[in-house]
Design an enzyme around this catalytic site. Structure first.
Site, PDB file in Angstrom:
ATOM      1  N   ARG A 120       0.799  -1.435   0.080  1.00 56.24           N
ATOM      2  CA  ARG A 120       0.048  -0.075   0.071  1.00 56.24           C
ATOM      3  C   ARG A 120       0.701   1.190  -0.113  1.00 56.24           C
ATOM      4  NH1 ARG A 120      -3.644  -1.802   5.097  1.00 56.24           N
ATOM      5  NH2 ARG A 120      -1.458  -2.450   5.743  1.00 56.24           N
TER       6      ARG A 120
ATOM      7  N   TYR B 207      -0.808   4.310  10.817  1.00 56.30           N
ATOM      8  CA  TYR B 207      -1.411   3.113  11.569  1.00 56.30           C
ATOM      9  C   TYR B 207      -0.049   2.881  12.412  1.00 56.30           C
ATOM     10  CZ  TYR B 207      -5.437   1.892   9.090  1.00 56.30           C
ATOM     11  OH  TYR B 207      -6.841   1.873   8.295  1.00 56.30           O
TER      12      TYR B 207
ATOM     13  N   GLU C 272      -5.812   4.575  14.021  1.00 52.72           N
ATOM     14  CA  GLU C 272      -6.608   3.569  14.675  1.00 52.72           C
ATOM     15  C   GLU C 272      -7.374   4.248  16.049  1.00 52.72           C
ATOM     16  OE1 GLU C 272      -2.589   2.786  16.472  1.00 52.72           O
ATOM     17  OE2 GLU C 272      -3.352   3.072  14.348  1.00 52.72           O
TER      18      GLU C 272
ATOM     19  N   SER D 222     -10.478  -2.619   8.504  1.00 50.31           N
ATOM     20  CA  SER D 222     -11.213  -3.752   8.988  1.00 50.31           C
ATOM     21  C   SER D 222     -12.197  -4.370   8.182  1.00 50.31           C
ATOM     22  CB  SER D 222     -11.847  -3.235  10.094  1.00 50.31           C
ATOM     23  OG  SER D 222     -11.035  -2.706  11.159  1.00 50.31           O
TER      24      SER D 222
ATOM     25  N   SER E 252     -20.607 -13.483  24.386  1.00 50.69           N
ATOM     26  CA  SER E 252     -19.041 -13.927  24.458  1.00 50.69           C
ATOM     27  C   SER E 252     -18.654 -14.044  25.846  1.00 50.69           C
ATOM     28  CB  SER E 252     -18.043 -12.908  23.482  1.00 50.69           C
ATOM     29  OG  SER E 252     -16.908 -13.318  23.747  1.00 50.69           O
TER      30      SER E 252
ATOM     31  N   ASP F 162      -2.322  -6.730  15.308  1.00 54.10           N
ATOM     32  CA  ASP F 162      -1.952  -5.557  15.036  1.00 54.10           C
ATOM     33  C   ASP F 162      -1.825  -4.979  16.678  1.00 54.10           C
ATOM     34  OD1 ASP F 162      -0.662  -4.934  12.967  1.00 54.10           O
ATOM     35  OD2 ASP F 162      -2.619  -4.249  12.038  1.00 54.10           O
TER      36      ASP F 162
ATOM     37  N   VAL G 257      -1.168 -12.684  10.337  1.00 56.50           N
ATOM     38  CA  VAL G 257      -0.333 -11.482   9.092  1.00 56.50           C
ATOM     39  C   VAL G 257      -0.737 -10.233   9.970  1.00 56.50           C
ATOM     40  CG1 VAL G 257      -0.271 -10.756   7.051  1.00 56.50           C
ATOM     41  CG2 VAL G 257      -0.250 -13.214   7.251  1.00 56.50           C
TER      42      VAL G 257
END
Length: 379
Positions: free
Chosen positions: A15, A94, A118, A133, A219, A269, A297
């Site tokens: 990118r 980021y 972010e 996202s 959850s 991340d 990744v």
């Protein structure tokens, strides 16, 4: 303002931080834009495309960092970029600092003004995280389905099944943007999908918008432990603004997973929501722990740069222009979203979640502005 866009050097990161239409907007507003040679090549943009839009092409990253007041990137600076950073320079990219102590210390030491995509927040939205996202969420079932194949040591289960054979069961932990997009693709591929979240509104929305092969479940650890032995794919899709991701699947819980199951930790991340996760690259994307395949990744959308560069650059441009027009301090005082994006300034951590993650001193941004270069006005 002099704005520089370097070529990304993170492994298999294709990118680039701006597209030619964005260059034109900034140049027409009186700013100077500098692009490192071939920075946009993998995203479909030639040096000439940028020159025609009004940018100046520079031959080396050093020349670019030495020239520019704002550095506009996609991913966090890599080790060999640390020495290029200058005091008072604006870094807009980021950052994901909560799991990265060394980078946080470098930004403090260099007295860089580090603004993170972010942590820019508009109400409950994170507008600069959302486009990536969406892409990472859509990618997650695709890569999981591939690594579920036998030749990659996966279970050998086809994600959508076939006539007379049940499809794979996919567990998605989280109910935000990544989760919704992952559920959309996984359900479209024919999987049996369970989305686990804690936000009732998000789960109602998922149930209303997605097909009947998507169900939701609250959850908690108990429910995760009950579901893990039954699923073939787990997609970790948890994000709390600026914070290190919680470990919702512990090392101990990994023993509950099927051998050859695939875990895709999209939260990597921010440190990952699976305790056994560690960052991987597109060159070497997976590893096994206890016979369970982990895909972690840290720059998933970088593998689809034509799509992701357009999506990211369109989202970031209004903020880039505001910071360039006003200077970062005035922009942050006038726009709470920009204010929340500043993670490090003047040698201090100004994002509370990052300070907490590293047990560093936290300073409220307003309290240190008077001591930072370029207060008020334009730069």
């Amino acid at each position: 303002m002099k704005i520089g866009i370097p070529k990304e050097i993170k492994t298999k990161e294709y990118r680039v931080g701006i597209i030619p239409s964005g260059v034109r907007v900034l140049v027409e507003s009186g700013h100077e834009v500098y692009i490192e040679k071939d920075a946009g090549e993998k995203s479909g943009f030639s040096n000439n495309d940028y020159k025609e839009a009004g940018a100046t092409i520079l031959q080396s990253p050093k020349e670019l960092y030495d020239t520019c007041e704002m550095i506009l990137k996609v991913k966090e600076p890599q080790h060999r970029e640390y020495d290029l950073l200058k005091a008072g320079q604006i870094l807009f990219t980021y950052l994901h600092l909560a799991p990265h102590r060394e980078l946080t210390e470098i930004l403090k030491e260099k007295k860089v003004t580090a603004i993170a995509y972010e942590t820019i927040q508009e109400g409950t939205r994170v507008p600069l995280l959302e486009p990536m996202s969406q892409i990472a969420g859509k990618m997650a079932p695709m890569v999981a389905g591939y690594f579920l194949s036998a030749h990659t040591n996966g279970m050998g289960v086809l994600i959508g099944g076939t006539s007379g054979v049940l499809p794979a069961k996919v567990l998605i932990i989280g109910s935000g943007t990544v989760a919704r997009n992952a559920a959309k693709i996984a359900s479209g591929m024919g999987a049996d999908v369970i989305v686990m979240g804690r936000n009732p509104n998000s789960m109602r929305e998922i149930e209303a918008l997605l097909p009947e092969n998507v169900s939701t479940l609250y959850s908690n650890r108990y429910n995760i432990e009950k579901i893990l032995p039954t699923v073939d794919i787990v997609i970790g899709a948890v994000y709390n603004t600026g914070e290190k991701a919680p470990h919702l699947i512990t090392r101990e819980m990994l023993s509950l997973c099927k051998k050859g199951a695939v875990l895709v930790d999209v939260a990597i991340d921010q440190g990952g929501c699976i305790e056994t996760s560690r960052p991987t690259t597109h060159d070497d994307p997976v590893f096994e722990v206890g016979g369970v395949i982990h895909y972690c990744v840290a720059n998933m959308p970088g593998d689809y740069p034509v799509t992701s560069t357009h999506a990211l650059a369109n989202a970031t441009l209004p903020y880039v222009k505001k910071i360039a027009d006003m200077g970062w301090q005035t922009a942050s005082l006038q726009d709470s979203a920009v204010y929340g994006g500043v993670n490090v300034a003047g040698g201090f951590v100004t994002e509370e979640a990052v300070a907490k993650a590293h047990q560093m001193e936290y300073r409220e941004l307003k309290s240190i502005m008077d001591n930072c270069p370029g207060f008020g006005g334009t730069a």
